[in-house]
Scaffold this motif. Structure first.
Motif, PDB file in Angstrom:
ATOM      1  N   ARG A 305      80.754 -27.189  56.387  1.00  0.00           N
ATOM      2  CA  ARG A 305      81.585 -26.038  56.710  1.00  0.00           C
ATOM      3  C   ARG A 305      81.103 -24.760  56.067  1.00  0.00           C
ATOM      4  O   ARG A 305      81.570 -23.666  56.428  1.00  0.00           O
ATOM      5  N   SER A 306      80.181 -24.827  55.118  1.00  0.00           N
ATOM      6  CA  SER A 306      79.969 -23.670  54.272  1.00  0.00           C
ATOM      7  C   SER A 306      78.494 -23.449  53.991  1.00  0.00           C
ATOM      8  O   SER A 306      77.731 -24.398  53.845  1.00  0.00           O
ATOM      9  N   GLY A 307      78.112 -22.192  53.903  1.00  0.00           N
ATOM     10  CA  GLY A 307      76.746 -21.851  53.495  1.00  0.00           C
ATOM     11  C   GLY A 307      75.733 -22.100  54.606  1.00  0.00           C
ATOM     12  O   GLY A 307      76.049 -21.983  55.788  1.00  0.00           O
ATOM     13  N   ALA A 310      76.287 -24.097  58.119  1.00  0.00           N
ATOM     14  CA  ALA A 310      77.733 -24.217  58.370  1.00  0.00           C
ATOM     15  C   ALA A 310      78.010 -24.210  59.871  1.00  0.00           C
ATOM     16  O   ALA A 310      77.563 -23.316  60.590  1.00  0.00           O
ATOM     17  N   GLY A 311      78.718 -25.225  60.322  1.00  0.00           N
ATOM     18  CA  GLY A 311      79.114 -25.302  61.735  1.00  0.00           C
ATOM     19  C   GLY A 311      77.993 -25.688  62.674  1.00  0.00           C
ATOM     20  O   GLY A 311      78.140 -25.595  63.894  1.00  0.00           O
TER      21      GLY A 311
ATOM     22  N   TYR B 455      83.278 -16.371  63.108  1.00  0.00           N
ATOM     23  CA  TYR B 455      82.592 -17.612  62.775  1.00  0.00           C
ATOM     24  C   TYR B 455      82.766 -17.944  61.287  1.00  0.00           C
ATOM     25  O   TYR B 455      82.951 -19.093  60.919  1.00  0.00           O
ATOM     26  N   TYR B 456      82.687 -16.919  60.437  1.00  0.00           N
ATOM     27  CA  TYR B 456      82.796 -17.117  58.993  1.00  0.00           C
ATOM     28  C   TYR B 456      83.972 -16.341  58.406  1.00  0.00           C
ATOM     29  O   TYR B 456      84.380 -15.329  58.959  1.00  0.00           O
ATOM     30  N   ALA B 460      80.982 -17.010  53.873  1.00  0.00           N
ATOM     31  CA  ALA B 460      80.078 -17.779  54.737  1.00  0.00           C
ATOM     32  C   ALA B 460      80.575 -19.210  54.943  1.00  0.00           C
ATOM     33  O   ALA B 460      79.785 -20.111  55.216  1.00  0.00           O
ATOM     34  N   TYR B 461      81.856 -19.402  54.799  1.00  0.00           N
ATOM     35  CA  TYR B 461      82.533 -20.654  55.165  1.00  0.00           C
ATOM     36  C   TYR B 461      82.931 -20.511  56.626  1.00  0.00           C
ATOM     37  O   TYR B 461      83.493 -19.488  57.018  1.00  0.00           O
ATOM     38  N   THR B 462      82.616 -21.489  57.432  1.00  0.00           N
ATOM     39  CA  THR B 462      82.934 -21.299  58.852  1.00  0.00           C
ATOM     40  C   THR B 462      84.403 -21.577  59.143  1.00  0.00           C
ATOM     41  O   THR B 462      84.966 -22.602  58.721  1.00  0.00           O
TER      42      THR B 462
END
Lengths: 654, 654, 654
Positions: A305-307, A310-311, B455-456, B460-462
């Motif tokens: 989910r993050s960085g 992510a996604g 998106y984030y 930068a967590y989606t």
């Protein structure tokens, strides 16, 4: 007998709820997936106060037990959040000790879960470079002391030093072995699996034969958007096939499986962003199966989910529903489940046709790079792409060729009749293989050498000139290589062809060999021999010292090269059970042997519907096991396959 | 009420004679210029023995007094001769003390000249990077202690660290504020002005709302050849318009002016060398005026003679005669002087249409860059270019849209009927704006979201997936984004259009929203929703999670996007006093409000003569104030404008 | 009188056998080669225990004696095996002492071989950069103390610092001189020769006039695949001609020869890999002879076997047979041997047409580089390529122009009637040449200035503007330079031409000069003068401040530029003994003077057979000395020359 396992990696990180972790394992089960892999982040277990909290991962392992999904536990010692792939080598003695402690805690905690399948000691070892730290320097100094000096000394010439490359090879192996020992200390005889990556770039730092000593199975990461930069999207299927063959050859007698296969879309990560289609998912899965794997694990089920990433990459959509790609994988799994015994007992056909590359070719090519006018043949990748071009041409004939590091080839047999080795622009042939190659031909093998094959020994000393070690084997010697241009034509007399060639034209001085082609025509006063054929013992060498493989690859057309192959590999081809009756551009076929027949995987990457005729050397009765775009067949002479379709056919001897 | 000031910077350096300095101020006066800016180089005042010699600059200030030209004194503390733009941050405590001493000497000496207009504390703050020195590290450590921790924690996930970016934002503001305090210590209440630069690249490090606390007016440097790399030359007019709108939004209630505008030719300096035409000079001047500035100062009047930029950028030719560009500026000044009150009382039309970008989108986009196949949408600049594409499309409809950092938008009103916000590929929507956006729509606003908007979060967590915070507002959630290719078509049902889109296609799972378009057609079994419309409170959200702005921009054609805009922004457009009756490619219109009517600036960048019809919502009577290529008009329905021409028209209500 | 020497370098390294070394010298002799050059690697003589073993090299020197081949012994002090070209500067005082010791041992051992011809103190001095070590820093500090300060101070303006560039110039000279002294200590009055390289890039760091003090002869390395990146392959002949002219000008009164000429193929080395054809070998040899050299030495006879360049560059094939290139060289040698006296007594025709470049132009151009949109005119190489374009245009008229650093031109004569100087985009004209250029014109010379010639003085201070030092000489001053685009047309009235120009258009304010062309036509209200002609003393200046040389070069067509040249250089051309009767694209002619006539070398690079007519100013009777593709001639009006052919013709006065 192998056991088939198809799955997708569950990505575990803090912030996730037990409910969603449970749901993900449920989704695996619903799609028939029986295996997953989990990154066992030390960062998420080892608390700042030194204590350990395994709760998050326990949730996953319990879900595995609940849904009958086995888990590869992938070690992931403490590193930065931004370190996407994990580090590759210990940074210090202290770091080594920390890793050892981490393994002790981790393995002792998880070894008793019934969902634990085995351990992956490191994610994607190798990185193209040795780290510049004291630990590596000390280790290299130690290794130097113990390295056995080669008696061969390049005829007394001064040479470049490739000890760094040799050490990197050693160091990778050492670290994997050390990690395995640490795991086995706490969990004796447990399963050990490792996945290399970016194989076409990094293969020269992997000593697969040595890895077999401690691995239960070999694996790989084959992410088209990160790793397949030598190929166009249309070529990803054949690239996957080559990647798989490298792993199969590396694994030898141990099983192999594709540890990471791209499962979903890219936003900011990867070099060549893409989202696989459902057809590509089926192609890649079937191809890895067609190359004898135990299966594949997609990266990944749920996205982080993050960085970075992510996604991205996932098989589930953002709403945790299976994507069309996940459903495509489920359809493949269904087919396998309907024929479990068939697939588990299948083995890869030994076609007797071997494309060999040498590690040293890659090392030397890299060491000699100069920035300038771009020509693929002299850039990094020229040697590998040359070998791959032959692999692609053979694939378009329906041949299931093997693709091996030269050290992985079995030179110990006493008969090589019907066997062929192709050395395509393998610029370095190390001295230890010289006699083995001679013996291979003497005992009936056919050797094809093209490009600048044998230009160097293992020390970047050129073999061209006085003392050329293959003078008797090849029955000729090179007069000159001359830069021509990016693409030019090589005209042969026997067989009559006009091949696209790349960059250099080599000319030959014949001794025992006979001419197979001339530059400027045989009659011309300035005629020069550009290809030769030499009988040696029971075998034969065909030598064409120009880059016809890469030339064909660059021109995007294997028509002429396959014509040459049909002539020069006549004997080997005669023994194939199944082949395309004619050259089939952008078509892939892999062949497995079953008890009384064969399984073939056929993939149509040509962009349009095709009617395929297969040439068989016995009467074979077909049964269609899988087709995902309504392909049909009645006999080997009548196969209808749609664009992007994969068909799996069982052939029974009568 | 603003006061109009147009001028050009006099570059002062040793070697110049009093006579030529005098002549330059004379030239300013002759062309009606009333303002200049001078770099107050410490290097040319502070002597090696520690004493100060202001003579060279006194000559200039006296010439200012003689010719009635006001001077912005631009601080330029001691730096290397090769430092073209001056340093951006103090390098040490000692350096800070030196700057303070320099300010004391400088300000006390020059504050009493009647030609002094005000102070520019630093030239072009910001540089894209924090310097790597102890001063910055210490300042960052201090700031960290005092930073208020956000309670929002990305659902407990680990995240990337953007504190460097946040600190840079703070540090720029701190230094400007410190410089202002130092100036005011010696010259209380004096005018303070500052010019940012390379706005489309650097905007994310400027905290304009905080700057308003100490600035008298905001400014900018808009040098097309250094700063407008996202645009072609044909687009420089619309780019200037967007740059100006960013400054207008940043300035808020304080005035703004364009501190540096490219005045002349490039030899070795700049990224995209050019020499402005006289028509471009008029376009840029009028556009900055049309965006409500107090005027502009060209860089520069006379060229520096030595080193970088020698002989470049100037409005005078090498013989100190006015260039055609200088004469073009004089013609604009004449027009303004003929209607001083009109321009001074004019204000920018609030069209109620707002293109918002977020700083965090730019930070995250930069942090996640990977070198590989080039796609504009995932390279640095993708978010900014997406917003700019919408701005350009609206411009081609004659809409005077605003262009704002999301934090600059006034979310505190209680009614947003007729107002529209566009979020074009704003990948990061920080948590503090979530409720504000909901409230905007609830209170009647129209929200357009496209691309990977949302998106984030700010870390930068989606946001895609569990916990998507806009599920109720958008009435839908994203299923998947999939890479398609550089350009592909997005087909909508309502309105019926086929938009060019770039790189990714997003698909939606609807809840309360209704479908506005399908991938593969509504009837297809594999149909997927690609756009939606959701009523929320009194407002509506239109969501199209593919990059249609950038897609249109890359395809160089806004025909389809303007068609969409005319439908989706129907209510906002209905309230515009003046619009192009139809889509006018490459045409720019800016609108100012005057007491009983409007002023419009129209620029024709289409490359050919055009007949323009305007749509007005009341009867307006025109008067032509300026036309530099013999443009003519009789009514709003009959405007003839030549290629490259700028026309300024006064419209009076009847 | 010069003595002709043609040869190829024998590469000596451990691992070679005495037999093959003997064979290589035999091969030299068989092909008529009388000279070789050998790298005297300290690494292969100086033993780990400190002793010296010269055996390997003794073998070579004895073979030289046996076959009558003279040897240039090229010093090569100890360095890494991977250091392909050898280091350029001592690294420390200790290193300097080691070099001195090496020279003592080396020179004393080899000086008595009768095969020793002379010494090359360093291979390819200069590298574009000063090394970053203490030795260089100390040397620079010492040099600074002694540098004579120029009284000229750029009108008191601050300027960029070019002392690093000046020091590099000095340091190269100092080291060569020091090496020479060390050699002469042990072998007084021995022959000293040195070869610079990559001349078009590195020339600004060579102070040739100072080198004449210690050199016996000047040399160069001209490897097309490393050094001719400014040119296409079709242009390599004219590039070789320009390279040779730079050396001839540098040598002044001492002889010169081409020390290294590419002899063979490239694999991994070089920027633009190629293999010379036999025709190119003849072209390059004859061109260097046509520019008055004593001959050339090919790099190399036998290839090195190991590491970088292994198996590359050679004139022998891998089987030690002469390649077609070697045989082509032998044919040239044969022709020379048949006419030894003729060639030895020949001198280069002084055509009185001089293309001058200035070192400072190259320094400043490099110092001001900014990465951005690529325009050749403002990139590194713009000044050199502009001068080369004029050289190429003149070559296509059959003119044997000289190509000189401005400091190498003889400004001390008292009459320059019939002489022409071309300053093509020489952005820097140092102050010391201002009066000399005026004097040149005053005494009857014709000066052509184009591009941004005279934009800067030697300190990157722009001369454009107040105090322009050529106001009286040029009779005009620049108003403005304006970027137009990559290629645009410059229309002249006298002569009537429309020249392709590049990047900038300059406009003029006339004083005593008259207009030669207008932008927008003389009648236009906005007409601006773009070229001028000024009578000054007995001479004239033609000034066209736009890049018409580079513009023609980029457009690949010199039709218009040669038209201009025929008009503007009318007087100089009138005095040429032999010229092409009309413009001959891609044709090269060099002219040597013999006792009662001329020798011409004509090379056809046009790609097809040509009938050439020469214009002669006296009646000349031809004799064909050489033609390698059956070219024929009956008179100056009837020369048939095939594609790629070189013809050498002797013309006798009647």
């Amino acid at each position: 007998m192998k056991k088939m396992m198809i799955g997708a990696e569950v990505f575990i990180e803090p912030g996730q709820t037990p409910e969603e972790i449970d749901l993900w394992f449920k989704r695996l089960k619903e799609c028939g997936m029986t295996i997953t892999r989990i990154r066992m982040f030390e960062n998420y277990m080892h608390q700042p106060d030194g204590s350990w909290n395994f709760e998050l991962f326990d949730t996953a392992f319990k879900a595995g037990e609940k849904y009958g999904v086995k888990i590869f536990a992938n070690l992931f010692p403490s590193t930065e959040f931004t370190d996407v792939g994990g580090f590759k080598f210990p940074k210090s003695e202290e770091n080594l000790q920390q890793i050892s402690d981490y393994i002790r805690h981790l393995v002792n905690h998880f070894k008793d879960f019934s969902s634990l399948y085995g351990w992956v000691p490191i994610n994607e070892p190798g990185s193209g470079e040795l780290p510049d730290d004291d630990f590596s320097r000390t280790a290299m100094a130690e290794w130097r002391k113990s390295e056995i000096t080669n008696e061969y000394n390049s005829q007394g010439f001064n040479t470049l030093d490739f000890s760094k490359e040799r050490f990197l090879l050693h160091h990778n192996t050492w670290f994997l072995s050390w990690l395995t020992d640490q795991i086995h200390l706490h969990h004796p005889n447990s399963i050990i699996h490792v996945n290399n990556h970016a194989i076409f770039q990094h293969v020269a730092e992997y000593d697969f034969p040595k890895w077999r000593n401690f691995l239960t199975s070999l694996g790989g990461s084959a992410h088209v958007s990160w790793h397949f930069g030598y190929f166009s999207r249309q070529q990803y299927a054949v690239a996957m096939s080559a990647n798989a063959e490298i792993l199969r050859s590396g694994a030898g007698d141990i099983p192999w499986l594709m540890t990471e296969l791209q499962g979903g879309n890219n936003t900011y990560s990867s070099f060549a962003p893409m989202c696989p289609t459902k057809e590509e998912i089926a192609q890649w899965l079937w191809i890895t199966i067609g190359v004898g794997s135990e299966g594949s694990i997609f990266w990944c089920l749920n996205p982080r989910r993050s960085g970075f990433e992510a996604g991205e990459w996932a098989m589930l959509d953002y709403q945790d529903h299976p994507s069309d790609r996940m459903l495509a994988a489920a359809a493949v799994i269904n087919t396998i489940n309907e024929h479990t015994a068939l697939f588990e007992q299948s083995t890869v056909l030994d076609a007797g046709i071997h494309i060999l590359y040498s590690r040293e070719s890659l090392w030397i090519e890299k060491a000699l790079q100069i920035k300038g006018t771009m020509y693929e043949g002299r850039e990094q990748g020229g040697c590998m792409k040359s070998a791959l071009a032959w692999f692609e041409a053979l694939t378009e004939l329906g041949v299931h060729a093997s693709f091996k590091e030269i050290g992985e080839f079995d030179f110990s047999k006493d008969n090589y009749e019907t066997q062929t080795i192709v050395l395509a622009h393998q610029i370095s042939l190390p001295s230890k293989y010289w006699d083995r190659l001679k013996s291979f031909v003497k005992l009936g093998g056919k050797l094809i050498a093209e490009g600048l094959t044998a230009y160097y020994d293992e020390n970047a000393y050129t073999l061209m000139g006085r003392g050329f070690p293959f003078r008797d084997l090849f029955g000729a010697a090179v007069k000159e290589f001359k830069v021509v241009k990016n693409l030019f034509a090589i005209k042969l007399n026997t067989p009559e062809t006009e091949l696209p060639a790349h960059l250099w034209r080599g000319t030959l001085e014949l001794e025992s060999a006979t001419a197979a082609g001339y530059f400027k025509g045989e009659e011309d006063a300035e005629a020069e021999v550009i290809a030769s054929r030499n009988i040696y013992g029971k075998g034969e060498v065909f030598w064409l010292p120009s880059l016809i493989g890469l030339g064909s690859g660059i021109s995007g057309n294997y028509t002429q090269l396959t014509k040459l192959i049909r002539e020069e590999l006549k004997i080997s081809l005669y023994h194939q059970p199944l082949l395309f009756a004619k050259h089939q551009p952008h078509m892939v076929m892999k062949t497995l042997v079953i008890s009384n027949g064969y399984l073939t995987i056929i993939v149509n990457k040509s962009g349009s519907v095709k009617n395929i005729v297969l040439k068989t050397n016995v009467l074979l009765h077909p049964e269609l096991l899988f087709a995902n775009r309504s392909g049909k067949l009645s006999s080997a002479k009548d196969i209808l396959i749609h664009a992007e379709e994969t068909m799996v056919i069982k052939w029974i001897n009568h």
